[in-house]
Design an enzyme around this catalytic site. Structure first.
Site, PDB file in Angstrom:
ATOM      1  N   GLY A 191      52.252  13.844  12.367  1.00  0.00           N
ATOM      2  CA  GLY A 191      50.928  13.666  12.953  1.00  0.00           C
ATOM      3  C   GLY A 191      51.057  13.613  14.460  1.00  0.00           C
ATOM      4  N   ARG A 192      51.555  12.481  14.954  1.00  0.00           N
ATOM      5  CA  ARG A 192      51.615  12.225  16.387  1.00  0.00           C
ATOM      6  C   ARG A 192      52.283  13.353  17.178  1.00  0.00           C
ATOM      7  NH1 ARG A 192      51.486   6.965  18.589  1.00  0.00           N
ATOM      8  NH2 ARG A 192      52.059   6.190  16.526  1.00  0.00           N
ATOM      9  N   CYS A 235      36.443  -7.642  28.498  1.00  0.00           N
ATOM     10  CA  CYS A 235      36.707  -8.984  28.993  1.00  0.00           C
ATOM     11  C   CYS A 235      37.897  -9.586  28.260  1.00  0.00           C
ATOM     12  CB  CYS A 235      35.466  -9.852  28.813  1.00  0.00           C
ATOM     13  SG  CYS A 235      33.981  -9.062  29.445  1.00  0.00           S
ATOM     14  N   GLU A 280      55.427  16.308   7.286  1.00  0.00           N
ATOM     15  CA  GLU A 280      54.007  16.060   7.568  1.00  0.00           C
ATOM     16  C   GLU A 280      53.832  15.216   8.822  1.00  0.00           C
ATOM     17  OE1 GLU A 280      52.626  14.196   3.915  1.00  0.00           O
ATOM     18  OE2 GLU A 280      53.724  12.358   4.368  1.00  0.00           O
TER      19      GLU A 280
HETATM   20  C1  LIG Z   1      51.176   8.241   9.279  1.00  0.00           C
HETATM   21  C2  LIG Z   1      51.883   9.074   8.289  1.00  0.00           C
HETATM   22  C3  LIG Z   1      52.424  10.312   8.677  1.00  0.00           C
HETATM   23  C4  LIG Z   1      52.421  10.795  10.101  1.00  0.00           C
HETATM   24  O1  LIG Z   1      53.210   9.964  10.906  1.00  0.00           O
HETATM   25  P1  LIG Z   1      53.457  10.358  12.455  1.00  0.00           P
HETATM   26  O2  LIG Z   1      54.273   9.232  12.976  1.00  0.00           O
HETATM   27  O3  LIG Z   1      52.112  10.450  13.090  1.00  0.00           O
HETATM   28  O4  LIG Z   1      54.178  11.659  12.471  1.00  0.00           O
HETATM   29  C5  LIG Z   1      53.003  11.093   7.700  1.00  0.00           C
HETATM   30  N1  LIG Z   1      53.049  10.679   6.408  1.00  0.00           N
HETATM   31  C6  LIG Z   1      52.545   9.494   5.999  1.00  0.00           C
HETATM   32  C7  LIG Z   1      52.637   9.099   4.579  1.00  0.00           C
HETATM   33  C8  LIG Z   1      51.954   8.648   6.934  1.00  0.00           C
HETATM   34  O5  LIG Z   1      51.466   7.479   6.537  1.00  0.00           O
END
Ligand SMILES: *Cc1c(COP(=O)(O)O)cnc(C)c1O
Length: 380
Positions: free
Chosen positions: A249-250, A312, A247
């Site tokens: 994200g980044r 600022c 899973e």
């Molecule tokens: C944030 C998170 C992800 C994604 O992490 P990335 O570093 O963005 O790939 C996946 N699983 C859980 C449980 C997370 O908290």
């Protein structure tokens, strides 16, 4: 000039900068490549990296599901992508969130206390137990496991959950979930996967969510996570009958976004050159939180200049001593702004206007609006 730069200049002419410019075709191609490399491994997208509805709609064509970490994210995904498969994780689920989570594909249980509350509701649910294994985690940018943290459970906590689940049928144990660190390369993540798989097999479960955390390099944007090696490694580790899932994200969305703005002022202070741009870290907090220089899209080289925003505070620095020539009115584009950027930022500090959001690519035909439609269903 690429399509994103062309869009940035178009927005500049219309007085619409600062803006986030997203490359939907680039995202689609990247996600397709990741999907292909993963083979049999299921791919979920961690929505907290960037919940922009246009991005979610593109990703929906490649991913098997979405990981959400709050009731807000769950409602958002349900609105933007009705019927999408969702897993609900995150520490600190309220009762209202837990009840909503029970209706999703998987609930990632974070503690025995949380599981007790879920069981007391008398609702049906399919759960993965989030384990924090005591394994060495070297080279990570953030560690969520490998020692005492508030994320998930140690093996004793997992054992307690397994006992709680015995002798009842409503809440079904499907497997384990582990998101132990972020910022790891394919080799390191495969090492962790091996440990998590050994643990899951000991527990007798066959569904294993290995989390996200695939590394990206802000210092060298061309240094991509090796999805092919990771996919091949997981294929070797996987046994027949096991369902593996990741899973990220980044590493899925970071490359598809740019933060484009314009230079307001250039000045020399005690010999050092500064360019003050419209907007700043209240729009893209990433360089402040991660302590890096946000990569600047190449433009004419020149004397090193430190690029700061309008806030600022000395923390409002986007990039230090970048060797480019900048003058008031110039457009500046920051790359790798597609994840953990706008949605983690302190938007209203100093009450400057919010940026525009603009989308390049055939997926929408190119649209622009003043908010990322976080509360709106856009459909596609
Ligand atoms: C944030 C998170 C992800 C994604 O992490 P990335 O570093 O963005 O790939 C996946 N699983 C859980 C449980 C997370 O908290």
């Amino acid at each position: 000039m690429d399509a994103m730069t062309a869009r940035a200049h178009e927005l500049a002419r219309g007085g619409r900068l600062p803006a986030f410019v997203y490359d939907l075709d680039g995202l689609a191609a990247h996600a397709a490549a990741v999907r292909l490399a993963l083979g049999e491994v299921e791919l979920y997208y961690a929505v907290k990296a960037n919940p922009d509805p246009e991005l979610l709609a593109v990703l929906a064509r490649q991913v098997d599901g979405f990981e959400v970490s709050s009731g807000g994210e769950l409602a958002h995904v349900a609105r933007v992508l009705p019927g999408a498969r969702v897993a609900f994780g995150g520490p600190g689920k309220t009762d209202v969130e837990l009840r909503a989570a029970a209706g999703t594909h998987r609930v990632h249980v974070e503690s025995p206390g949380e599981l007790r509350r879920l069981l007391a509701m008398g609702v049906a649910a399919d759960v993965l137990l989030r384990v924090n294994l005591d394994v060495p985690i070297a080279g990570a940018s953030l560690a969520m496991g490998g020692g005492a943290t508030p994320f998930g459970m140690d093996p004793a906590g997992v054992d307690e959950c397994v006992s709680l689940l015995a002798g009842q049928e409503g809440v079904r144990l499907r497997g384990v979930h582990a998101h132990l660190a972020s910022g790891l390369d394919a080799d390191d993540l495969l090492g962790l996967a091996e440990a998590v798989l050994a643990y899951a097999r000991g527990l007798g479960v066959t569904e294993i969510n290995l989390g996200g955390g695939m590394a990206v390099s802000y210092a060298d944007p061309a240094d991509l996570f090796d999805w092919v090696a990771y996919g091949e490694g997981l294929a070797k580790l996987r046994r027949r009958g096991e369902t593996l899932r990741v899973e990220p994200g980044r590493a899925l969305t970071v490359y598809c976004g740019r933060y484009a703005t314009r230079v307001i002022d250039v000045k020399r202070v005690y010999g050092e050159l500064f360019a003050v741009v419209a907007g700043g870290t209240h729009h893209i907090r990433t360089p402040a939180t991660k302590g890096h220089d946000q990569p600047v899209v190449p433009s004419a080289s020149g004397e090193p200049v430190t690029i700061v925003g309008q806030l600022c505070t000395p923390k409002d620095q986007l990039a230090a001593r970048v060797p480019i020539a900048l003058a008031p009115g110039d457009v500046v584009e920051f790359a790798m702004a597609g994840a953990y950027a706008w949605n983690i930022s302190h938007h209203d500090f100093l009450m400057h206007p919010h940026p525009a959001f603009s989308y390049v690519g055939s997926s929408t035909g190119g649209s622009c609006r003043s908010e990322p439609a976080s509360g709106l269903a856009t459909g596609t």
